[in-house]
Design an enzyme around this catalytic site. Structure first.
Site, PDB file in Angstrom:
ATOM      1  N   LYS A  78       0.714  -1.215   0.117  1.00 20.33           N
ATOM      2  CA  LYS A  78       0.016   0.133   0.087  1.00 20.33           C
ATOM      3  C   LYS A  78       0.678   1.145  -0.101  1.00 20.33           C
ATOM      4  O   LYS A  78       0.174   2.418  -0.382  1.00 20.33           O
ATOM      5  CB  LYS A  78      -0.979   0.083   1.198  1.00 20.33           C
ATOM      6  CG  LYS A  78      -1.826  -0.913   1.114  1.00 20.33           C
ATOM      7  CD  LYS A  78      -3.171  -0.448   2.369  1.00 20.33           C
ATOM      8  CE  LYS A  78      -4.122  -1.363   2.847  1.00 20.33           C
ATOM      9  NZ  LYS A  78      -4.653  -1.102   4.000  1.00 20.33           N
ATOM     10  N   LYS A 131     -13.300  -2.660   3.066  1.00 22.05           N
ATOM     11  CA  LYS A 131     -14.050  -1.469   3.207  1.00 22.05           C
ATOM     12  C   LYS A 131     -13.392  -0.418   2.551  1.00 22.05           C
ATOM     13  O   LYS A 131     -14.184   0.706   2.401  1.00 22.05           O
ATOM     14  CB  LYS A 131     -14.281  -1.303   4.838  1.00 22.05           C
ATOM     15  CG  LYS A 131     -13.136  -1.109   5.383  1.00 22.05           C
ATOM     16  CD  LYS A 131     -13.596  -0.373   7.051  1.00 22.05           C
ATOM     17  CE  LYS A 131     -13.017  -1.564   8.130  1.00 22.05           C
ATOM     18  NZ  LYS A 131     -11.266  -1.231   7.841  1.00 22.05           N
ATOM     19  N   LYS A 183      -9.030  -9.325  -1.439  1.00 18.72           N
ATOM     20  CA  LYS A 183      -9.814  -9.274  -0.378  1.00 18.72           C
ATOM     21  C   LYS A 183     -10.828  -8.336  -0.506  1.00 18.72           C
ATOM     22  O   LYS A 183     -10.858  -7.426  -0.935  1.00 18.72           O
ATOM     23  CB  LYS A 183      -9.157  -9.207   0.927  1.00 18.72           C
ATOM     24  CG  LYS A 183      -8.628  -8.071   1.361  1.00 18.72           C
ATOM     25  CD  LYS A 183      -8.510  -7.600   3.057  1.00 18.72           C
ATOM     26  CE  LYS A 183      -7.838  -6.201   3.153  1.00 18.72           C
ATOM     27  NZ  LYS A 183      -7.538  -6.070   4.364  1.00 18.72           N
TER      28      LYS A 183
HETATM   29  P1  TYM Z   1      -9.461  -3.657   9.429  1.00 17.38           P
HETATM   30  O1  TYM Z   1     -10.248  -2.377  10.076  1.00 17.38           O
HETATM   31  O2  TYM Z   1      -8.849  -3.506   8.004  1.00 17.38           O
HETATM   32  O3  TYM Z   1     -10.560  -4.782   9.529  1.00 17.38           O
HETATM   33  C1  TYM Z   1     -11.281  -5.234  10.624  1.00 17.38           C
HETATM   34  C2  TYM Z   1     -11.322  -6.612  10.799  1.00 17.38           C
HETATM   35  O4  TYM Z   1     -11.884  -7.370   9.762  1.00 17.38           O
HETATM   36  C3  TYM Z   1     -11.071  -8.409   9.183  1.00 17.38           C
HETATM   37  N1  TYM Z   1     -11.261  -8.427   7.959  1.00 17.38           N
HETATM   38  C4  TYM Z   1     -11.632  -9.401   7.157  1.00 17.38           C
HETATM   39  N2  TYM Z   1     -11.886 -10.790   7.352  1.00 17.38           N
HETATM   40  C5  TYM Z   1     -12.346 -11.568   6.516  1.00 17.38           C
HETATM   41  N3  TYM Z   1     -12.146 -11.602   5.326  1.00 17.38           N
HETATM   42  C6  TYM Z   1     -12.027 -10.051   4.697  1.00 17.38           C
HETATM   43  N4  TYM Z   1     -12.167  -9.907   3.460  1.00 17.38           N
HETATM   44  C7  TYM Z   1     -11.684  -9.128   5.551  1.00 17.38           C
HETATM   45  N5  TYM Z   1     -11.519  -7.808   5.902  1.00 17.38           N
HETATM   46  C8  TYM Z   1     -11.119  -7.407   7.000  1.00 17.38           C
HETATM   47  C9  TYM Z   1      -9.662  -7.952   9.795  1.00 17.38           C
HETATM   48  O5  TYM Z   1      -8.810  -9.223   9.651  1.00 17.38           O
HETATM   49  C10 TYM Z   1      -9.828  -7.492  10.877  1.00 17.38           C
HETATM   50  O6  TYM Z   1     -10.195  -8.686  11.985  1.00 17.38           O
HETATM   51  N6  TYM Z   1      -4.881  -3.470  12.010  1.00 17.38           N
HETATM   52  C11 TYM Z   1      -6.376  -3.852  11.712  1.00 17.38           C
HETATM   53  C12 TYM Z   1      -7.144  -3.012  12.704  1.00 17.38           C
HETATM   54  C13 TYM Z   1      -6.659  -3.247  14.152  1.00 17.38           C
HETATM   55  C14 TYM Z   1      -6.532  -4.107  15.355  1.00 17.38           C
HETATM   56  C15 TYM Z   1      -5.886  -3.623  16.272  1.00 17.38           C
HETATM   57  C16 TYM Z   1      -7.283  -5.617  15.079  1.00 17.38           C
HETATM   58  C17 TYM Z   1      -5.944  -2.033  14.777  1.00 17.38           C
HETATM   59  N7  TYM Z   1      -5.596  -2.424  16.221  1.00 17.38           N
HETATM   60  C18 TYM Z   1      -5.508  -4.569  17.556  1.00 17.38           C
HETATM   61  C19 TYM Z   1      -6.885  -6.515  16.274  1.00 17.38           C
HETATM   62  C20 TYM Z   1      -6.134  -5.817  17.207  1.00 17.38           C
HETATM   63  C21 TYM Z   1      -7.128  -3.547  10.684  1.00 17.38           C
HETATM   64  O7  TYM Z   1      -6.769  -2.651   9.839  1.00 17.38           O
HETATM   65  O8  TYM Z   1      -8.408  -4.265  10.212  1.00 17.38           O
END
Ligand code: TYM
Length: 325
Positions: free
Chosen positions: A111, A195, A192
């Site tokens: 990215k 959002k 994937k």
């Molecule tokens: P984020 O905001 O991109 O996504 C939130 C959660 O959704 C899951 N996810 C998916 N699972 C299955 N299929 C998909 N296509 C898909 N897209 C997203 C992600 O794996 C995530 O669990 N870095 C993290 C946010 C974060 C976080 C944390 C997570 C910040 N601090 C501490 C856990 C603990 C993120 O960008 O997720």
């Protein structure tokens, strides 16, 4: 005791992938452990953003947590930026992390690396994520597959800090999703479902899409020209994704077993659309009620921030002491 921490970045309206890979599992886990679920708005600043939109999506995401069935009395639901403890701890962890290991982060490579307007915070983002987790001494972190590498880094940082300065952090484990760990974009089943796609992206099912829109998106999902319903992610990624979604929605653990029930893509798509629509119907209804009561959501976030502070403060204080401050 088990402590579960997981966050969602409010950079777009949440998708079916977020629900199946994360949110739905938060709901299933919430009574087995202490649960801490921040809306991680600071992470939303790592890419070009619009301040008003970020604020709106932060509240929308918190409202979706509640609409999905998270119980605000047992879970700690809050806005990450309401606490300065996360960024404070992130700095201590930046002083623990190596440039070499951040250089290996796949998401950054994909990215941001090499682009002139990449924000520094996108590079250090996994360290802030580690702080989100370690501040609460999380034992378990339910996330989708795309976060696996970030969780590995979190574990490495916790171990390294503990070895160097004393046992301050708990080394957390990932709880991978059995099914639905990596939902793909309906129009591009090699990517994937994200959002961060444009708001009107046809391959991305949003949790707040109307039933008509969901049906339309599913019926237009890309498949292939084999005209054979088999679970073969390698050669038939579009069909496999539809089977994964169906399996996750109906609680079937073996998508290959579902494949045998279908002889046409049309019939499969109709069932996928029905399954997604009925899975999301209760969430949509509760969202509408909650959106009509913004002061309630606001109160949940304020109360959550106080409870989060009480949990994180001792850990961050211990880390500061241990590191020599
Ligand atoms: P984020 O905001 O991109 O996504 C939130 C959660 O959704 C899951 N996810 C998916 N699972 C299955 N299929 C998909 N296509 C898909 N897209 C997203 C992600 O794996 C995530 O669990 N870095 C993290 C946010 C974060 C976080 C944390 C997570 C910040 N601090 C501490 C856990 C603990 C993120 O960008 O997720």
């Amino acid at each position: 005791p088990r402590t579960i921490v997981s966050g969602v970045k409010p950079t777009g309206s949440l998708t079916l992938g977020n629900y199946l890979g994360a949110l739905r599992r938060f709901v299933d886990l919430q009574h087995d452990a202490r649960c801490v679920f921040p809306v991680v708005d600071l992470h939303g600043l790592t890419v070009p953003h619009d301040p008003e939109r970020l604020r709106r999506l932060t509240v929308e995401t918190a409202t979706l947590y509640l609409a999905a069935g998270l119980d605000a009395a047992s879970c700690v639901i809050f806005r990450q930026s309401d606490l300065s403890l996360h960024t404070e701890l992130a700095y201590l962890l930046e002083c623990t992390a190596y440039v070499g290991e951040l250089d290996r982060m796949i998401q950054f490579k994909e990215k941001g690396r090499g682009r002139p307007k990449t924000r520094v915070s996108l590079y250090t983002y996994p360290v802030l994520m580690a702080a989100d987790i370690l501040a609460y001494r999380a034992t378990h972190v339910p996330v989708g597959d795309d976060q696996r590498q970030h969780l590995e880094l979190t574990r490495d940082l916790a171990l390294r800090f503990n070895r160097a300065y004393g046992e301050v952090f708990v080394v957390p484990e990932m709880i991978p999703a059995v099914i639905g760990a990596r939902i793909k974009d309906l129009r591009n089943p090699l990517a994937k479902m994200s959002k961060d796609a444009p708001d009107d992206a046809a391959g991305c099912v949003r949790l707040l899409d109307s039933p008509d829109v969901i049906r339309h998106k599913v019926m237009r999902a890309v498949t292939d020209s084999r005209h054979e319903v088999r679970y073969d992610p390698e050669n038939q990624p579009g069909v496999a994704n539809l089977l994964d979604i169906l399996a996750a929605c109906v609680g079937e653990s073996d998508p290959a077993a579902l494949a045998t029930r279908y002889s046409s893509y049309g019939a499969l798509k109709r069932d996928v659309a029905d399954a997604v629509i009925s899975l999301l119907a209760p969430l949509r209804a509760r969202y509408a009620d909650l959106a009509a009561a913004p002061e309630y959501v606001d109160a949940v976030l304020r109360d959550g921030a106080e409870r989060a502070r009480a949990l994180a403060e001792p850990t961050v204080a211990a880390a500061k002491r241990a590191i020599g401050l």
